[in-house]
Design a protein around this motif. Structure first.
Motif, PDB file in Angstrom:
ATOM      1  N   TRP A 484       0.849  -1.182   0.000  1.00 34.50           N
ATOM      2  CA  TRP A 484       0.000   0.000   0.000  1.00 34.50           C
ATOM      3  C   TRP A 484       0.890   1.238   0.000  1.00 34.50           C
ATOM      4  N   ARG A 485       0.467   2.260  -0.783  1.00 37.47           N
ATOM      5  CA  ARG A 485       1.372   3.368  -1.047  1.00 37.47           C
ATOM      6  C   ARG A 485       0.733   4.718  -0.728  1.00 37.47           C
ATOM      7  N   TRP A 486       1.488   5.526   0.008  1.00 37.11           N
ATOM      8  CA  TRP A 486       1.087   6.905   0.289  1.00 37.11           C
ATOM      9  C   TRP A 486       2.220   7.830  -0.163  1.00 37.11           C
ATOM     10  N   ARG A 487       1.835   9.010  -0.652  1.00 37.53           N
ATOM     11  CA  ARG A 487       2.839   9.923  -1.192  1.00 37.53           C
ATOM     12  C   ARG A 487       2.788  11.289  -0.518  1.00 37.53           C
ATOM     13  N   LEU A 488       3.978  11.861  -0.290  1.00 36.09           N
ATOM     14  CA  LEU A 488       4.129  13.250   0.105  1.00 36.09           C
ATOM     15  C   LEU A 488       4.919  13.967  -0.984  1.00 36.09           C
ATOM     16  N   LEU A 489       4.671  15.268  -1.128  1.00 32.99           N
ATOM     17  CA  LEU A 489       5.427  16.061  -2.087  1.00 32.99           C
ATOM     18  C   LEU A 489       6.036  17.259  -1.381  1.00 32.99           C
TER      19      LEU A 489
END
Length: 530
Positions: A484-489
């Motif tokens: 499962w993948r979560w992203r921050l920028l």
């Protein structure tokens, strides 16, 4: 070239304007000065034609480098470079590292293409590394494209690159092709039935080319046969068990394939959810188009070119030689056939569906659609006969499609910048993607929020003024290969400060006891946010 100052030149020329001739003359000047050259191409598919043209001009001092070569071939090329036998190397992004002692020019052809970004470690963008190597070696860097990336065009307008413009096709080549847009929704309403793969207008245009013994190219940027297998009773879709994506049916192998992780399995005869046997294949891929056009044009000699059909080490080269000799009337393929190819007998380009890349949840979707349509259209009419392009779309009013029909890159740039400036998205500011993945969704979410807190605390410090943090949020494709993948920028105008902030946050994050439960992937200037 003569100043040896590592200048960067953005060569924007419409398709067929003679960009390759500019490359050849620049390289000839570098050779005259006793220096060497690297020519990067985004697709191995483009290599044979480029190599033929360069060897016709420069002879056997031209070498080729790409990942499909054997270790022995690569070693032999390196040895010949060191012995001074090879002075020009042509290849995909890894050719950039050819060990020339006196590099004079680096050409990045079709510089807008996202395949120049390597998305596995070590992550790098070949265009950006070319700029760094050019400065280090005081070599000229030529970025060539009919549809430059917004980043490169923005830098040219800001004075960082020198903009060179070739607004018209070269003499001896027909004018830019005419483009006709087919509204497939109107076709549907008109016939009260599915218009099928090809509209009546596109069928008629292909028939005319077959009668005149001219070549036609059909583009669909989606491989396989059908994009989903769905139950008509409960509407359940056969998804990949390890990814948040439907599985694509490949008829040639008679199986479902996940295009994210590569998993294969047989198509279910009964719905796994409700047991109904009413399973239907929905959607369009190159295999289905091939089947349809073989039925429509039984007399035509047809070749399909995509990553499924061109698997062998020499498969693409063999196919290209046959196409060049006009052994095929109809060429069907994905984006690999849309860029850079020069076929004087090709007078018709048909875009089977202009919508495949249009509505992806990525801020570059409009730009990429415009580039793909413009590049594909540019394959038509490169000889004595004028070219014609027919674009099929269910969204004909979309700005990217409308501007592509008018060959209006300037309009595309202004439209995209109007949307990106308020968001401070590239090219206005830079991005660093930090992706957190875990086997459990709660772990991925929780650890992404911990990292977010660390980043935001740092962003409040004076040394990181002007930097901001976006997210965390689940990725559009939330699960890949069971993770499962979560992203921050991280977003900002100061790359060095952005790197320092990300590094400081990750160093602190690495001290957490639960850190071992997740994987963290950092991508500077990401090209893929899916």
């Amino acid at each position: 070239m003569e100043r040896h100052d590592g200048a960067t030149l953005l060569l924007q020329g419409v398709t067929g304007s003679g960009k390759t001739e500019v490359y050849l003359q620049a390289i000839a000047e570098a050779l005259r000065q006793g220096r060497q050259a690297i020519v990067l191409t985004p697709e191995i598919a483009l290599t044979p034609q480029l190599v033929d043209r360069f060897r016709a001009r420069f002879g056997e001092i031209v070498g080729v480098y790409h990942h499909r070569q054997t270790l022995r071939q690569k070693f032999d090329l390196w040895r010949r470079i060191q012995q001074g036998e090879i002075k020009i190397v042509i290849g995909a992004r890894s050719a950039l590292f050819a060990p020339f002692p006196a590099l004079g020019v680096i050409v990045v052809d079709e510089e807008h293409t996202s395949s120049y970004k390597q998305n596995v470690s070590p992550r790098y963008h070949a265009r950006d590394v070319a700029l760094v190597r050019g400065r280090a070696r005081r070599a000229a860097v030529i970025l060539g494209s009919a549809t430059p990336s917004l980043e490169s065009y923005y830098n040219a307008r800001a004075g960082k690159h020198t903009l060179l413009d070739l607004p018209e096709r070269a003499s001896g080549v027909c004018a830019m092709p005419s483009i006709e847009l087919i509204d497939m929704a109107r076709e549907l309403r008109k016939t009260h039935a599915s218009p099928g793969v090809l509209s009546a207008r596109l069928k008629e245009a292909i028939d005319r080319r077959l009668e005149r013994r001219e070549q036609s190219l059909l583009l669909l940027n989606r491989r396989g046969y059908a994009s989903i297998s769905v139950c008509l009773e409960c509407e359940a879709v056969e998804n990949c068990p390890d990814c948040s994506a439907s599985m694509t049916y490949h008829k040639t192998q008679d199986c479902l394939v996940c295009h994210l992780c590569g998993m294969r399995r047989r198509r279910a005869e009964a719905c796994p959810a409700c047991g109904s046997r009413e399973m239907e294949l929905v959607g369009l891929g190159t295999q289905k188009v091939e089947e349809a056009i073989r039925d429509l044009f039984p007399q035509a000699r047809i070749i399909r070119l995509d990553s499924d059909s061109a698997r062998g080490r020499t498969a693409w080269i063999d196919a290209w030689r046959a196409i060049e000799k006009r052994e095929y009337d109809l060429i069907l393929g994905t984006q690999m056939v849309a860029k850079g190819l020069h076929l004087e007998g090709l007078t018709l380009v048909g875009i089977v569906s202009a919508d495949t890349t249009l509505f992806q949840p990525d801020f570059r979707a409009g730009e990429r659609t415009f580039s793909l349509l413009s590049q594909a259209a540019g394959r038509a009419g490169r000889g004595d006969e004028p070219g014609e392009v027919i674009i099929q779309s269910y969204s004909p009013g979309h700005y990217a499609i409308q501007l592509a029909c008018r060959h209006d890159y300037a309009g595309l740039y202004e439209q995209e910048m109007r949307m990106r400036r308020p968001l401070r998205f590239p090219p206005v500011e830079r991005l660093i993607s930090i992706l957190v993945s875990a086997e459990q969704p709660e772990t991925a979410m929780g650890m992404a929020k911990r990292l977010d807190s660390l980043l935001r605390n740092l962003a409040r410090q004076e040394r990181f003024a002007g930097l901001s943090v976006l997210g965390p949020a689940p990725c559009p494709i939330e699960r890949v290969r069971g993770r499962w993948r979560w992203r921050l920028l991280a977003r900002g105008e100061r790359p060095a400060a952005m790197h320092a902030m990300a590094r400081a946050a990750l160093e602190e994050f690495d001290q957490l006891a639960s850190r071992r439960k997740v994987e963290v992937t950092v991508d500077v200037d990401p090209q893929d946010l899916l």
